[in-house]
Design a protein around this motif. Structure first.
Motif, PDB file in Angstrom:
ATOM      1  N   TYR A  74      12.843 -12.336  -5.955  1.00 14.24           N
ATOM      2  CA  TYR A  74      11.539 -12.849  -5.077  1.00 14.24           C
ATOM      3  C   TYR A  74      11.791 -13.549  -3.675  1.00 14.24           C
ATOM      4  O   TYR A  74      11.414 -13.402  -2.657  1.00 14.24           O
ATOM      5  CB  TYR A  74      10.758 -13.741  -5.909  1.00 14.24           C
ATOM      6  CG  TYR A  74       9.521 -14.420  -5.342  1.00 14.24           C
ATOM      7  CD1 TYR A  74       8.413 -13.571  -5.221  1.00 14.24           C
ATOM      8  CD2 TYR A  74       9.647 -15.683  -4.691  1.00 14.24           C
ATOM      9  CE1 TYR A  74       7.223 -14.066  -4.395  1.00 14.24           C
ATOM     10  CE2 TYR A  74       8.413 -16.048  -4.020  1.00 14.24           C
ATOM     11  CZ  TYR A  74       7.313 -15.233  -3.765  1.00 14.24           C
ATOM     12  OH  TYR A  74       6.223 -15.810  -3.519  1.00 14.24           O
ATOM     13  N   LEU A  75      13.041 -14.487  -3.662  1.00 14.17           N
ATOM     14  CA  LEU A  75      13.356 -15.222  -2.501  1.00 14.17           C
ATOM     15  C   LEU A  75      13.818 -14.014  -1.731  1.00 14.17           C
ATOM     16  O   LEU A  75      14.224 -14.263  -0.287  1.00 14.17           O
ATOM     17  CB  LEU A  75      14.281 -16.021  -2.870  1.00 14.17           C
ATOM     18  CG  LEU A  75      13.639 -17.382  -3.531  1.00 14.17           C
ATOM     19  CD1 LEU A  75      14.424 -18.279  -3.962  1.00 14.17           C
ATOM     20  CD2 LEU A  75      12.626 -17.971  -2.719  1.00 14.17           C
ATOM     21  N   ALA A  76      14.452 -13.104  -2.069  1.00 12.57           N
ATOM     22  CA  ALA A  76      15.412 -12.049  -1.272  1.00 12.57           C
ATOM     23  C   ALA A  76      14.646 -10.991  -0.674  1.00 12.57           C
ATOM     24  O   ALA A  76      15.006 -10.155   0.437  1.00 12.57           O
ATOM     25  CB  ALA A  76      16.650 -11.559  -1.930  1.00 12.57           C
ATOM     26  N   THR A  77      13.694 -10.641  -1.122  1.00 21.32           N
ATOM     27  CA  THR A  77      12.751  -9.806  -0.765  1.00 21.32           C
ATOM     28  C   THR A  77      12.224  -9.594   0.713  1.00 21.32           C
ATOM     29  O   THR A  77      12.062  -8.724   1.515  1.00 21.32           O
ATOM     30  CB  THR A  77      11.313  -9.386  -1.714  1.00 21.32           C
ATOM     31  OG1 THR A  77      11.792  -9.336  -3.216  1.00 21.32           O
ATOM     32  CG2 THR A  77      10.473  -8.337  -1.276  1.00 21.32           C
ATOM     33  N   PRO A  78      11.736 -10.975   1.206  1.00 16.83           N
ATOM     34  CA  PRO A  78      11.289 -10.855   2.420  1.00 16.83           C
ATOM     35  C   PRO A  78      12.680 -10.518   3.552  1.00 16.83           C
ATOM     36  O   PRO A  78      12.577  -9.817   4.638  1.00 16.83           O
ATOM     37  CB  PRO A  78      11.239 -12.261   3.166  1.00 16.83           C
ATOM     38  CG  PRO A  78      10.370 -12.869   1.581  1.00 16.83           C
ATOM     39  CD  PRO A  78      11.533 -11.983   0.522  1.00 16.83           C
ATOM     40  N   GLY A  79      13.729 -10.728   3.134  1.00 13.60           N
ATOM     41  CA  GLY A  79      15.019 -10.599   3.730  1.00 13.60           C
ATOM     42  C   GLY A  79      15.238  -8.869   3.899  1.00 13.60           C
ATOM     43  O   GLY A  79      15.798  -8.489   4.654  1.00 13.60           O
ATOM     44  N   ALA A  80      15.018  -8.403   2.574  1.00 15.34           N
ATOM     45  CA  ALA A  80      15.208  -6.905   2.340  1.00 15.34           C
ATOM     46  C   ALA A  80      14.173  -5.967   3.511  1.00 15.34           C
ATOM     47  O   ALA A  80      14.338  -5.149   3.709  1.00 15.34           O
ATOM     48  CB  ALA A  80      14.821  -6.394   1.238  1.00 15.34           C
ATOM     49  N   ARG A  81      12.797  -6.681   3.636  1.00 16.11           N
ATOM     50  CA  ARG A  81      11.732  -6.261   4.360  1.00 16.11           C
ATOM     51  C   ARG A  81      12.356  -6.592   5.776  1.00 16.11           C
ATOM     52  O   ARG A  81      12.074  -5.422   6.729  1.00 16.11           O
ATOM     53  CB  ARG A  81      10.500  -6.905   4.354  1.00 16.11           C
ATOM     54  CG  ARG A  81       9.281  -6.243   4.918  1.00 16.11           C
ATOM     55  CD  ARG A  81       8.085  -6.958   4.349  1.00 16.11           C
ATOM     56  NE  ARG A  81       7.996  -8.328   4.393  1.00 16.11           N
ATOM     57  CZ  ARG A  81       7.624  -9.374   3.298  1.00 16.11           C
ATOM     58  NH1 ARG A  81       7.555  -8.810   2.173  1.00 16.11           N
ATOM     59  NH2 ARG A  81       7.628 -10.445   3.632  1.00 16.11           N
ATOM     60  N   TRP A  82      13.065  -7.397   6.281  1.00 14.73           N
ATOM     61  CA  TRP A  82      13.592  -7.483   7.702  1.00 14.73           C
ATOM     62  C   TRP A  82      14.555  -6.356   7.837  1.00 14.73           C
ATOM     63  O   TRP A  82      14.627  -5.822   8.883  1.00 14.73           O
ATOM     64  CB  TRP A  82      13.965  -8.973   7.936  1.00 14.73           C
ATOM     65  CG  TRP A  82      14.585  -9.308   9.000  1.00 14.73           C
ATOM     66  CD1 TRP A  82      13.969  -9.575  10.109  1.00 14.73           C
ATOM     67  CD2 TRP A  82      16.285  -8.833   9.649  1.00 14.73           C
ATOM     68  NE1 TRP A  82      14.930  -9.617  11.370  1.00 14.73           N
ATOM     69  CE2 TRP A  82      16.325  -9.389  10.876  1.00 14.73           C
ATOM     70  CE3 TRP A  82      17.142  -8.673   8.820  1.00 14.73           C
ATOM     71  CZ2 TRP A  82      17.370  -9.535  11.450  1.00 14.73           C
ATOM     72  CZ3 TRP A  82      18.441  -8.723   9.452  1.00 14.73           C
ATOM     73  CH2 TRP A  82      18.438  -9.046  10.926  1.00 14.73           C
ATOM     74  N   VAL A  83      15.414  -6.165   6.982  1.00 17.13           N
ATOM     75  CA  VAL A  83      16.468  -5.247   7.243  1.00 17.13           C
ATOM     76  C   VAL A  83      15.879  -3.790   7.019  1.00 17.13           C
ATOM     77  O   VAL A  83      16.450  -3.087   8.000  1.00 17.13           O
ATOM     78  CB  VAL A  83      17.452  -5.234   5.881  1.00 17.13           C
ATOM     79  CG1 VAL A  83      18.512  -4.053   6.088  1.00 17.13           C
ATOM     80  CG2 VAL A  83      18.161  -6.537   5.856  1.00 17.13           C
ATOM     81  N   ALA A 141      16.958  -6.206  -2.677  1.00 16.46           N
ATOM     82  CA  ALA A 141      16.689  -7.492  -3.191  1.00 16.46           C
ATOM     83  C   ALA A 141      16.951  -7.704  -4.792  1.00 16.46           C
ATOM     84  O   ALA A 141      17.172  -8.465  -5.406  1.00 16.46           O
ATOM     85  CB  ALA A 141      15.201  -7.818  -2.678  1.00 16.46           C
ATOM     86  N   MET A 142      16.278  -6.268  -5.320  1.00 16.32           N
ATOM     87  CA  MET A 142      16.509  -6.217  -6.737  1.00 16.32           C
ATOM     88  C   MET A 142      17.957  -6.135  -7.491  1.00 16.32           C
ATOM     89  O   MET A 142      18.178  -6.959  -8.195  1.00 16.32           O
ATOM     90  CB  MET A 142      15.630  -5.003  -7.249  1.00 16.32           C
ATOM     91  CG  MET A 142      14.432  -5.125  -6.786  1.00 16.32           C
ATOM     92  SD  MET A 142      13.465  -3.424  -7.273  1.00 16.32           S
ATOM     93  CE  MET A 142      13.270  -3.566  -9.031  1.00 16.32           C
TER      94      MET A 142
END
Length: 423
Positions: free
Chosen positions: A16-25, A52-53
Motif C-alpha cells: 500500500y505504501l509503495a504503490t504511489p512510488g510505483a505510480r511515479w516510476v 509495489a506488490m
C-alpha cells in the motif's frame, strides 16, 4: 496462524505504501495505458503496480526468514527464495513489456526462464497427489510440467486482468481459501509443526493483493500491469507446486480416513478452482480467436468481464459479482478439508444458484449504490455501445453550467507514452 497473519499485514502495508512510488516510476518510464476502443478505462493510467506488490512480497518473505516458527521452511531448501527470484524475473519482464510492448515470443521465453529458475531452486512438480501416488520420474518431464503449470497460471491471471480491481481481488479471495486449505492440510499431516511454505507464500500474496486493491479498485489510480499479473500467477503456481511435495499421499493416506482422505488426495483441486475463472476466460479466448482465424493473442472485447458489462452491470458491480464466483469455487474446494464431499456439494449448489441470481437477476439494472457514477461522484452514467457489446457506463460532465450533456465515447488525449497491453 498468528505468524501468517502478521506476514500478511506486513505485505499489505508495504504494498500500500509503495504503490504511489510505483505510480511515479510508471509516469517517468512511460508505462501508461492509453485509452483505446477495446479498453474499459476512461483515462490514461499508470500501470506498474506489480513493482509495489513484489516489494511487499519480498519484505514479508525476508521477515519470515527471521522467524523461529518458520526457520524449518528456509532450512530445508531454497524453494522460498526460488519463488521470490522467479517473481522478480517476471516483474522485470512485465516492466519491460509495459514500457516497450514486447512481442509474445519474447514474453513467453522470459516466463519460461522464470519458471525454469524456480525449478532449479527445487520448486518442481515431481509428483501428483493421487491415491496410488503418481510420481514423475523423468527429470525432463518434471521440468516441462513445472514450466507448463507456471506459464499457464501467469497467462491466466493476465487474461482476466481487465477491470479495476478484478485480478487482485480474485487472487486475494482464492489465495485466502488456499491459505486455509494448506493450513488445515498441514495440521492434519504434521500436527506437531504448522510451518509450511505454501501457506507462507499464500499469506504474503494475499497481503500484497489487499494492499494494492485500495489503489486499484474502481475508479483505479494505477493498474498492476503485466509486472503484477505475472507475479501473482507465478507465486500462486509456486505455492501450489510446493504443497504437492510436502505430503506423501500413500503413507499419509494410510493414517487418515473419511473426509480427511479427500483433501489429501486432491491438493491440486483448489489451485484449479482458484484460477478457474481466469482459465475459463483464457480457454474461451484462445478457441474463439483460433476459430476466427486470428492469433490466440489477438485482443478483443469478449472476455468474461466484457460480457458482464454487456449484461448491463456497472464496472464495480461486474467486479463484485466475479468476486462472488471466485469465492464460490475457491471456498467450495477448500471446504473439502473439513466436511464430507456430499455436504460440500449441496452447499456449492446453493452458492451457485445465488451467484446466478446475482449475475442474471434484477441487480443488473438496480442497486444504485454500486453504479459507477456514484463511485466517481459524477453525473448519471450513459452506456456506450461498442460493436455488439456494450462498453462500461461512462459518466459525462458538462464543460460549462449551461453546456448540454452529450453521450459520446470519450476520446483519449494525445500521448507520447507507450500505449501498453490490451486490458
Amino acid at each position: 496462524m498468528r505468524a501468517y497473519l502478521l506476514l500478511m499485514l506486513v505485505s499489505a502495508a508495504v504494498t500500500y505504501l509503495a504503490t504511489p512510488g510505483a505510480r511515479w516510476v510508471a509516469r517517468r518510464t512511460g508505462a501508461i495505458s492509453a485509452v483505446r476502443e477495446r479498453d474499459v478505462h476512461l483515462r490514461p493510467t499508470p500501470r506498474l503496480g506489480g513493482l509495489a506488490m513484489l516489494l511487499g512480497i519480498v519484505v514479508a518473505v525476508v521477515l519470515a526468514s527471521q522467524m523461529p516458527f518458520l526457520a524449518g521452511v528456509f532450512a530445508t531448501g531454497p524453494q522460498a527464495w526460488g519463488i521470490v527470484g522467479g517473481a522478480t524475473i517476471v516483474c522485470l519482464l512485465g516492466w519491460a513489456d509495459d514500457v516497450w510492448d514486447l512481442d509474445w515470443m519474447t514474453k513467453l521465453a522470459g516466463q519460461a526462464l522464470a519458471a525454469g529458475f524456480m525449478a532449479w531452486q527445487q520448486v518442481q512438480l515431481t509428483s501428483l497427489p493421487t491415491p496410488d501416488g503418481l510420481y514423475i520420474t523423468s527429470s525432463r518431464l518434471s521440468l516441462f510440467a513445472t514450466i507448463l503449470v507456471v506459464v499457464v497460471a501467469m497467462n491466466a491471471v493476465n487474461f482476466v486482468d481487465g477491470l479495476d480491481g478484478l485480478a487482485a481481488g480474485l487472487i486475494a479471495i482464492g489465495g485466502a481459501a488456499f491459505l486455509l486449505y494448506t493450513y488445515g492440510l498441514t495440521q492434519q499431516a504434521t500436527p506437531e509443526n504448522y510451518a509450511n511454505l505454501a501457506t507462507l507464500m499464500m499469506a504474503v500474496l494475499v497481503g500484497a493483493c489487499l494492499g494494492f486493491l485500495p489503489h486499484n479498485f474502481f475508479p483505479s489510480h494505477i493498474f498492476m500491469g503485466d509486472s503484477g499479473s505475472m507475479v501473482l500467477g507465478l507465486v500462486f503456481a509456486g505455492a501450489a507446486i510446493t504443497i504437492t511435495g510436502n505430503i506423501d499421499p500413500v503413507s499419509a493416506g494410510d493414517t487418515l480416513s473419511g473426509a480427511q482422505r479427500v483433501p489429501l488426495f486432491i491438493p491440486l483441486l483448489l489451485p484449479v478452482a482458484v484460477v478457474l475463472l481466469p482459465l475459463l476466460d483464457m480457454g474461451m479466448a484462445v478457441v474463439r480467436r483460433l476459430a476466427a482465424g486470428k492469433s490466440p493473442f489477438h485482443p478483443d472485447r469478449m472476455h468474461l468481464h466484457h460480457r458482464m458489462l454487456a449484461l448491463g452491470h456497472s464496472h464495480r458491480r461486474a467486479v463484485l459479482i466475479l468476486y462472488v464466483w471466485a469465492a464460490v469455487f475457491s471456498f467450495g474446494a477448500a471446504a473439502l478439508v473439513m466436511w464430507e464431499w456430499q455436504v460440500v456439494l449441496v452447499g456449492l449448489g446453493i452458492a451457485v444458484v445465488v451467484a446466478l441470481l446475482l449475475t442474471l437477476g434484477p441487480l443488473r439494472t438496480r442497486g444504485r449504490f454500486l453504479d459507477d457514477d456514484v463511485a466517481t461522484g459524477s453525473h448519471p452514467a450513459v452506456a456506450v455501445a461498442s460493436g455488439a457489446h456494450a462498453a462500461p457506463q461512462v459518466a459525462t460532465t458538462p464543460t460549462a453550467p449551461t453546456a448540454p450533456t452529450t453521450s459520446a465515447t470519450p476520446v483519449a488525449p494525445t500521448l507520447t507514452t507507450h500505449e501498453g497491453r490490451p486490458r
